[in-house]
Design a protein around this motif. Structure first.
Motif, mmCIF file in Angstrom:
data_model
loop_
_atom_site.group_PDB
_atom_site.id
_atom_site.type_symbol
_atom_site.label_atom_id
_atom_site.label_comp_id
_atom_site.label_asym_id
_atom_site.label_seq_id
_atom_site.Cartn_x
_atom_site.Cartn_y
_atom_site.Cartn_z
ATOM 1 N N SER A 102 1.078 -1.090 -0.038
ATOM 2 C CA SER A 102 -0.218 -0.047 -0.084
ATOM 3 C C SER A 102 0.764 1.305 -0.075
ATOM 4 N N SER A 106 0.202 3.714 -2.999
ATOM 5 C CA SER A 106 -0.515 5.019 -2.565
ATOM 6 C C SER A 106 0.315 6.141 -3.112
ATOM 7 N N LYS A 110 -0.797 8.775 -5.925
ATOM 8 C CA LYS A 110 -0.714 10.329 -5.759
ATOM 9 C C LYS A 110 -0.065 11.021 -6.914
ATOM 10 N N ILE A 138 -5.258 0.582 -0.059
ATOM 11 C CA ILE A 138 -5.086 1.309 -1.390
ATOM 12 C C ILE A 138 -6.504 1.650 -1.978
ATOM 13 N N GLU A 141 -7.279 4.853 -0.572
ATOM 14 C CA GLU A 141 -6.347 5.960 -1.080
ATOM 15 C C GLU A 141 -7.097 6.287 -2.492
#
Length: 340
Positions: A102, A106, A110, A138, A141
């Motif tokens: 993750s 992540s 982003k 995940i 996110e």
């Protein structure tokens, strides 16, 4: 018969040679020379290792900078692009090359959402699943980034397999695209366990496990299963399963075309069947998606773990050990000289 020639009457009797101070000095000089050669050899090995590590660092830096520069140049020259994040391999918390965790995912998501040239984000999925915790992080996110960037759609493109935790992640996407022969679903939770008590008795193996706490040996493979402990574990699995079901229902919403409970029973389907059930949206691929979006290029934002990084870590550890060993031996030599 007299001896001839005559011997001197006062000839001194030869004495065995006794080593003097000059021999002690010579011995110390030889030992010091040997120790100096050893020390020189150790430092030579250390500096060779340091040079090798430096070359590795330069090589990794050049490789990463070239790949990043290539991706950035593609994005800048062509303008808009499809931002791709891979979900390939087992999902777990490790940082190995063959796993999805993750933290790295992540970060990649982003960057993909925040890139000015990315017009959409595509999850390139080919995974049998794995950790429910990593999958949920995940999933969370993706949902968070979608709220921050409402103009960028997220597509989950499933290749050979998008099962269990991988489908958990896919359910956060705006659309799930599959191949008709993809394997999709497996919405369930499993905890493998085996009973070896009968085999242990036949082999004469005695379980002498000691615990502080009545349930510390829960699900012991060498003891008969305890019904109360079994019920507790089942409740834990059911609770995790409910989180999975809730995530899928939130992600898919009204697109789920069936209320059949078997959807959440751990069964999996082909991509064609998944579309009919509403756990996927349509058939397609990454290429067809780019064609539909009228985007000619894609940029991979996945954080790659190079095998050189693990090698570099081991080299760094060995260099540190070599340095500490060399310094310790040097200090020991100085103490020995002072004692002499």
């Amino acid at each position: 018969m007299s001896d001839w020639p005559p011997k001197p009457q006062h000839e001194a009797t030869p004495r065995p040679h006794e080593p003097g101070k000059e021999w002690q000095i010579l011995e110390k000089a030889v030992l010091a020379s040997v120790e100096e050669q050893r020390r020189s050899r150790r430092w030579s090995i250390f500096f060779k290792g340091l040079g090798f590590a430096y070359l590795l660092i330069v090589l990794i830096a050049m490789t990463k900078s070239c790949s990043i520069a290539a991706d950035q140049s593609k994005a800048s020259l062509g303008g808009s692009h499809l931002a791709v994040v891979n979900i390939i391999g087992t999902i777990d918390s490790s940082s190995s090359q063959s796993a999805v965790n993750s933290e790295d995912t992540s970060k990649a998501l982003k960057r993909a959402f925040e890139a000015s040239g990315s017009k959409a984000v595509a999850l390139n999925i080919n995974s049998p699943g794995g950790s429910p915790v990593q999958s949920d992080e995940i999933w969370q996110e993706i949902r968070h980034l979608k709220k921050q960037h409402p103009n960028k759609k997220v597509y989950a493109v499933i290749g050979d397999m998008g099962a269990s935790g991988a489908y958990y992640i896919a359910s956060a996407a705006d659309e799930i695209i599959v191949n008709p022969s993809s394997l999709v679903g497996s919405i369930g939770v499993i905890m493998p366990n085996y009973g070896l008590s009968g085999l242990a008795q036949k082999l004469g193996v005695e379980d002498r496990t000691l615990t502080s706490g009545d349930n510390k040996d829960i699900l012991s493979m060498t003891k008969p299963i305890n019904p109360a402990q079994q019920a507790h574990v089942q409740a834990v699995l059911d609770n995790v399963h409910s989180h999975f079901i809730t995530a899928v229902k939130q992600g898919r919403g009204k697109r789920l075309k069936s209320n059949d409970p078997s959807i959440f029973s751990g069964l999996f389907w082909t991509g064609e069947q998944a579309v009919a059930l509403g756990i996927a949206d349509r058939s397609g691929s990454m290429t067809s998606l780019m064609r539909e979006l009228k985007i000619e290029q894609k940029v991979d934002y996945t954080i790659q773990r190079s095998p050189f990084e693990s090698i570099l870590g081991r080299v760094g550890t060995s260099i540190g050990e070599g340095m500490s060993s060399a310094l310790a031996e040097q200090l020991q030599t100085k103490q020995e000289v002072k004692m002499q």
